[in-house]
Design a protein around this motif. Structure first.
Motif, PDB file in Angstrom:
ATOM      1  N   ARG A   1       0.999  -0.481  -0.154  1.00 18.96           N
ATOM      2  CA  ARG A   1       0.414  -0.105   0.074  1.00 18.96           C
ATOM      3  C   ARG A   1       0.952   1.386   0.221  1.00 18.96           C
ATOM      4  O   ARG A   1       2.481   1.379   0.078  1.00 18.96           O
ATOM      5  CB  ARG A   1      -0.972  -0.309   1.237  1.00 18.96           C
ATOM      6  N   VAL A   2       0.576   2.461  -0.217  1.00 17.14           N
ATOM      7  CA  VAL A   2       0.973   3.711  -0.694  1.00 17.14           C
ATOM      8  C   VAL A   2       1.145   3.979   1.154  1.00 17.14           C
ATOM      9  O   VAL A   2       0.182   4.181   2.328  1.00 17.14           O
ATOM     10  CB  VAL A   2      -0.014   4.893  -0.838  1.00 17.14           C
ATOM     11  N   ALA A   3       2.655   4.131   1.300  1.00 21.96           N
ATOM     12  CA  ALA A   3       2.874   4.377   3.265  1.00 21.96           C
ATOM     13  C   ALA A   3       2.289   4.972   3.593  1.00 21.96           C
ATOM     14  O   ALA A   3       1.673   5.048   4.555  1.00 21.96           O
ATOM     15  CB  ALA A   3       3.859   3.746   2.674  1.00 21.96           C
ATOM     16  N   ASN A   4       2.379   6.625   2.893  1.00 21.34           N
ATOM     17  CA  ASN A   4       1.523   7.751   3.384  1.00 21.34           C
ATOM     18  C   ASN A   4       0.681   8.314   3.706  1.00 21.34           C
ATOM     19  O   ASN A   4       0.133   9.679   3.202  1.00 21.34           O
ATOM     20  CB  ASN A   4       2.748   9.390   2.640  1.00 21.34           C
ATOM     21  N   ALA A   5      -0.248   6.695   2.445  1.00 21.28           N
ATOM     22  CA  ALA A   5      -1.817   7.940   2.448  1.00 21.28           C
ATOM     23  C   ALA A   5      -2.334   8.486   3.486  1.00 21.28           C
ATOM     24  O   ALA A   5      -2.330   7.150   4.448  1.00 21.28           O
ATOM     25  CB  ALA A   5      -2.344   6.706   0.973  1.00 21.28           C
ATOM     26  N   PRO A   6      -3.736   8.821   2.904  1.00 23.65           N
ATOM     27  CA  PRO A   6      -4.353   9.681   4.323  1.00 23.65           C
ATOM     28  C   PRO A   6      -5.007   7.910   4.736  1.00 23.65           C
ATOM     29  O   PRO A   6      -5.281   8.376   6.170  1.00 23.65           O
ATOM     30  CB  PRO A   6      -5.021  10.634   3.817  1.00 23.65           C
ATOM     31  N   ALA A   7      -6.054   7.149   3.839  1.00 17.98           N
ATOM     32  CA  ALA A   7      -6.522   6.387   4.265  1.00 17.98           C
ATOM     33  C   ALA A   7      -5.887   4.439   3.285  1.00 17.98           C
ATOM     34  O   ALA A   7      -5.444   5.611   1.838  1.00 17.98           O
ATOM     35  CB  ALA A   7      -7.676   6.533   4.733  1.00 17.98           C
TER      36      ALA A   7
END
Length: 202
Positions: free
Chosen positions: A126-132
């Protein structure tokens, strides 16, 4: 103006996407059977049920190096899992880089220099710094009329929320400004929020 889609609209550009807008963007991460990971944004995306939580996204074109749909669809058909990463305004440029028509062996995390982290309930990054991020297991695939229109439904098995996006126990979209797709090449983001109470609610 009125037009029948089967007859064409006579305009320089198709107005349909601009009419149905703004649309949230599902930044879909998947892993192929060879271990190659894929990350691509889809603006035909939404939540479709509360209990259990479920989401959908639609892929609307094919690729010459895939038998069916795009890389995301091919990977999901093989693995039966995917992750939806929510896109914030600050990530607009790297999201756009990941949208390119790359060969199937391309890892968009690498191309766009996006930090990744392993999901918890599924075998996928998953995208590590995504908001959720919403970890999902495939529930069904629906092929729609048209050459390569494919809708993917998934049940959410794990939810990641960035700590700075929580305010008083609520997920706060004003903390990260969700990115949304309009028509043509246009985008927008959420910065103003207001509340309404439905009739019968307290």
């Amino acid at each position: 103006m009125f037009y029948r889609p089967e007859d064409g609209h006579g305009l320089p550009h198709n107005p349909f996407n601009a009419i149905v807008s703004p649309r949230p963007i599902g930044w879909i991460s998947t892993r192929g059977t060879d271990g190659t990971e894929n990350l691509a944004p889809y603006s035909f995306f939404n939540a479709v049920a509360y209990v259990p939580p479920q989401v959908m996204f639609a892929s609307t074109s094919g690729k010459p190096d895939r038998d069916k749909g795009k890389d995301s669809v091919a990977n999901i058909l093989a693995s039966e899992v995917f992750c939806v990463n929510i896109v914030e305004y600050a990530a607009r440029d790297v999201m756009n880089v990941s949208s390119g028509p790359y060969p199937k062996e391309t890892d968009e995390f690498d191309v766009a220099d996006i930090e990744r982290v392993e999901c918890t309930t599924i075998a996928c990054s998953r995208v590590a710094n995504a908001p959720a991020s919403l970890e999902c297991k495939l529930t069904r695939v629906v092929e729609l009329p048209g050459e390569a229109n494919i809708t993917v439904f998934g049940e959410v098995t794990g939810v990641h929320m960035r700590d700075d996006c929580l305010t008083d126990g609520m997920f706060d979209v004003t903390k990260f400004q969700p990115l949304a797709r309009l028509g043509y090449k246009d985008y927008t983001f959420v910065k103003d929020v207001f509340s309404l109470t439905r009739p019968g609610e307290s």
